[in-house]
Enzyme design. Structure first.
Site: not given
Ligand code: NAI
Ligand code: MG
Length: 491
Positions: A175, A228-229, A231, A250, A284, A385
């Site tokens: 996904k 991802g995040s 949260e 991660e 990250c 972050e």
């Molecule tokens: P996110 O954590 O919402 O998205 C990452 C992935 O998770 C995407 O594929 C998204 O569709 C999926 N996702 C979102 N909500 C979900 C849920 N309830 N259940 C299952 N999958 C879900 O990150 P977002 O909103 O794009 O970015 C927000 C912040 O997150 C950024 O500002 C950054 O601080 C952090 N982030 C960290 C990353 C890392 O490499 N550790 C990568 C991206 C974001």
């Protein structure tokens, strides 16, 4: 390219979402609509998981490991063959400089497939000494793996998850992030072109709370690997509980880049700039906190600001561009919010803090390289972050102070330190609470080496041969070496 429609890839077929819904894929450098993307949701995830299960049982689990390795090697070859097209697609979708997509993202993705293609026939169990028995362990694939990836390194992070998952004999439902779905779909097609059986890698595009959550909840999924995040990482863990899925997370980071007064000046300076402004700071492990020894702070930061101001922010397709677009308006707004928070908290804005003024960039989402001085480690810009090109400069007095400040955040993904004193380098490395420590370098990664987050930065580890453990389950087989009834068998 506008009006192109991208479908889901399930069981080797390109199909519409069951709902028929689509969403727009945007080029963040100019706001153009690149394509309409099928909006997958729970029914599509269910179809994909079932297809992956069939492919697991019928083709992939029991395939000769030599053949499986060759197929994965072919994926790596095709990724390299299609370097130019894939790099362009990644840049249009994500906004990063084309030169970076070409030099980093796409070859990086290929490297993961190469490494795990070579690992396929090196996955084995052990024999365990035990009198009277032949006890051995077998490493078995888990089944269907759900991979949920973010938008900052779309193809490379898909590869870091899919390559080891597939190498171990699992099948995958991928996904991608809703902001950057294009190269994941290409990866799915490349796997088919390489000869992987249909259903071995399925790609379901869609939003997190719908498609992503359906994947994390699905009881036919044995493991979820998520980047991802923090949260969302917590939610994934909760959703995985229903069927005790293995979960690798991660998450975010707040890397301390510690520069001691005896550092190699030029190397430390170059890296201090690169680690926070590469990929527009959306990494990250970005060195978002510069911890600098007080005695050299003014001179070092003065030179750093001069370098930051020379970085060309602009059209990601132009060869001299060093910083491209931020991935989305939401992310740009988030970065701006943190810049305001920094100012309100009393940090000194040395440079940046605003969008570039060039009229040709007006339709996109850009941010100038931003440096805050006089940051106290307790401020939100030092603790949270930001995921953007925003550097916080924090001073330290001595080694102990540096270590204390480096560790005084909830995250623990990576740290970097710069010194010519080898004993100090090792001593400090040991005390840093992070899964990665870089000494006299920043941000080197490779498929050979594990990638792990401590504290709020994650759970489990990725990459390296260590990832094999997380994509397999262990069986212990006991063989009685005696024909006599064993005493334990008597009742
Ligand atoms: P996110 O954590 O919402 O998205 C990452 C992935 O998770 C995407 O594929 C998204 O569709 C999926 N996702 C979102 N909500 C979900 C849920 N309830 N259940 C299952 N999958 C879900 O990150 P977002 O909103 O794009 O970015 C927000 C912040 O997150 C950024 O500002 C950054 O601080 C952090 N982030 C960290 C990353 C890392 O490499 N550790 C990568 C991206 C974001
Ligand atoms: Mg996009």
């Amino acid at each position: 390219m506008a009006q192109e429609k991208c479908q889901l890839l399930i069981d080797g077929e390109l199909v519409n979402a069951e709902s028929g819904k689509t969403f727009q894929c945007i080029n963040p450098a100019n706001g153009d609509v690149l394509a309409l993307i099928a909006e997958g949701d729970a029914p599509d995830i269910d179809k994909a998981v079932n297809a992956a299960r069939r492919a697991f049982e019928q083709h992939w689990r029991d395939m000769d490991v030599g053949e499986r390795g060759q197929l994965l090697r072919k994926v790596a070859d095709l990724l390299r063959e299609r370097l130019d097209d894939l790099a362009l697609l990644e840049t249009l979708d994500n906004g990063k400089p084309l030169a970076d997509s070409k030099a980093g993202d796409i070859p990086g993705a290929a490297a993961y497939f190469d490494f795990y293609a070579g690992a396929v026939d090196k996955i084995h169990g052990d024999t365990v000494p035990f009198p009277g028995f032949f006890n051995y362990t077998v490493r078995e694939p888990l089944g269907v793996v759900g991979a949920i990836v973010p938008w900052n390194y779309p193809l490379a992070l898909a590869a870091i998850k899919c390559a080891p998952a597939l190498a171990c004999g699992n099948t995958v439902v991928l996904k991608p992030a809703e902001q950057t779905p294009l190269t994941a779909l290409e990866l799915g097609k490349i796997c088919l072109d390489a000869g992987l059986p249909p259903g071995v890698l399925n790609v379901v595009t869609g939003f997190g709370p719908t498609a992503g959550a359906a994947l994390a909840r699905h009881t036919g999924v044995a493991k979820v690997t998520f980047t991802g995040s923090s949260e969302v990482g917590h939610k994934i863990l909760e959703m995985s509980a229903a069927n005790l899925k293995r979960t690798v997370l991660e998450l975010g980071g707040k890397t301390a880049n510690i520069v001691f007064a005896d550092a190699n000046w030029d190397a430390a300076l170059n890296s201090a700039v690169r680690t926070i402004f590469l990929n527009q700071g959306q990494i990250c492990t970005a060195g978002s906190r510069l911890l600098i020894e007080e005695s050299i702070k003014d001179e070092f930061v003065g030179q750093l600001v001069a370098k930051a101001e020379r970085l060309k922010v602009g059209d990601p397709l132009k060869p001299d561009t060093k910083m491209g677009a931020i991935v989305s308006k939401e992310q740009l707004d988030r970065i701006k919010m943190y810049i305001e928070l920094g100012k309100e908290a009393g940090a000194t804005l040395l440079t940046g803090g605003r969008e570039p003024e060039a009229p040709e960039l007006a339709g996109g989402y850009f941010m100038l390289p931003t440096v805050f001085d006089d940051v106290d480690n307790s401020m939100r810009i030092a603790q949270e972050e930001i995921f953007g090109p925003v550097l916080s400069v924090i001073t330290f007095e001595d080694e102990d102070d540096a270590i204390a400040k480096a560790n005084d955040v909830k995250y623990g993904l990576a740290s970097a330190l710069w010194t010519k004193d080898i004993t100090k380098a090792h001593r400090v490395s040991r005390q840093l609470e992070s899964g990665i420590v870089w000494v006299n370098v920043t941000n080197v990664v490779g498929p050979q080496s594990p990638y792990c987050g401590y504290k709020a930065s994650g759970l489990g580890h990725e990459s390296g041969m260590d990832a094999i453990e997380t994509f397999t389950r262990l069986k212990s087989v006991w063989v009685n070496l005696s024909d006599e009834p064993h005493p334990w068998a008597d009742m």
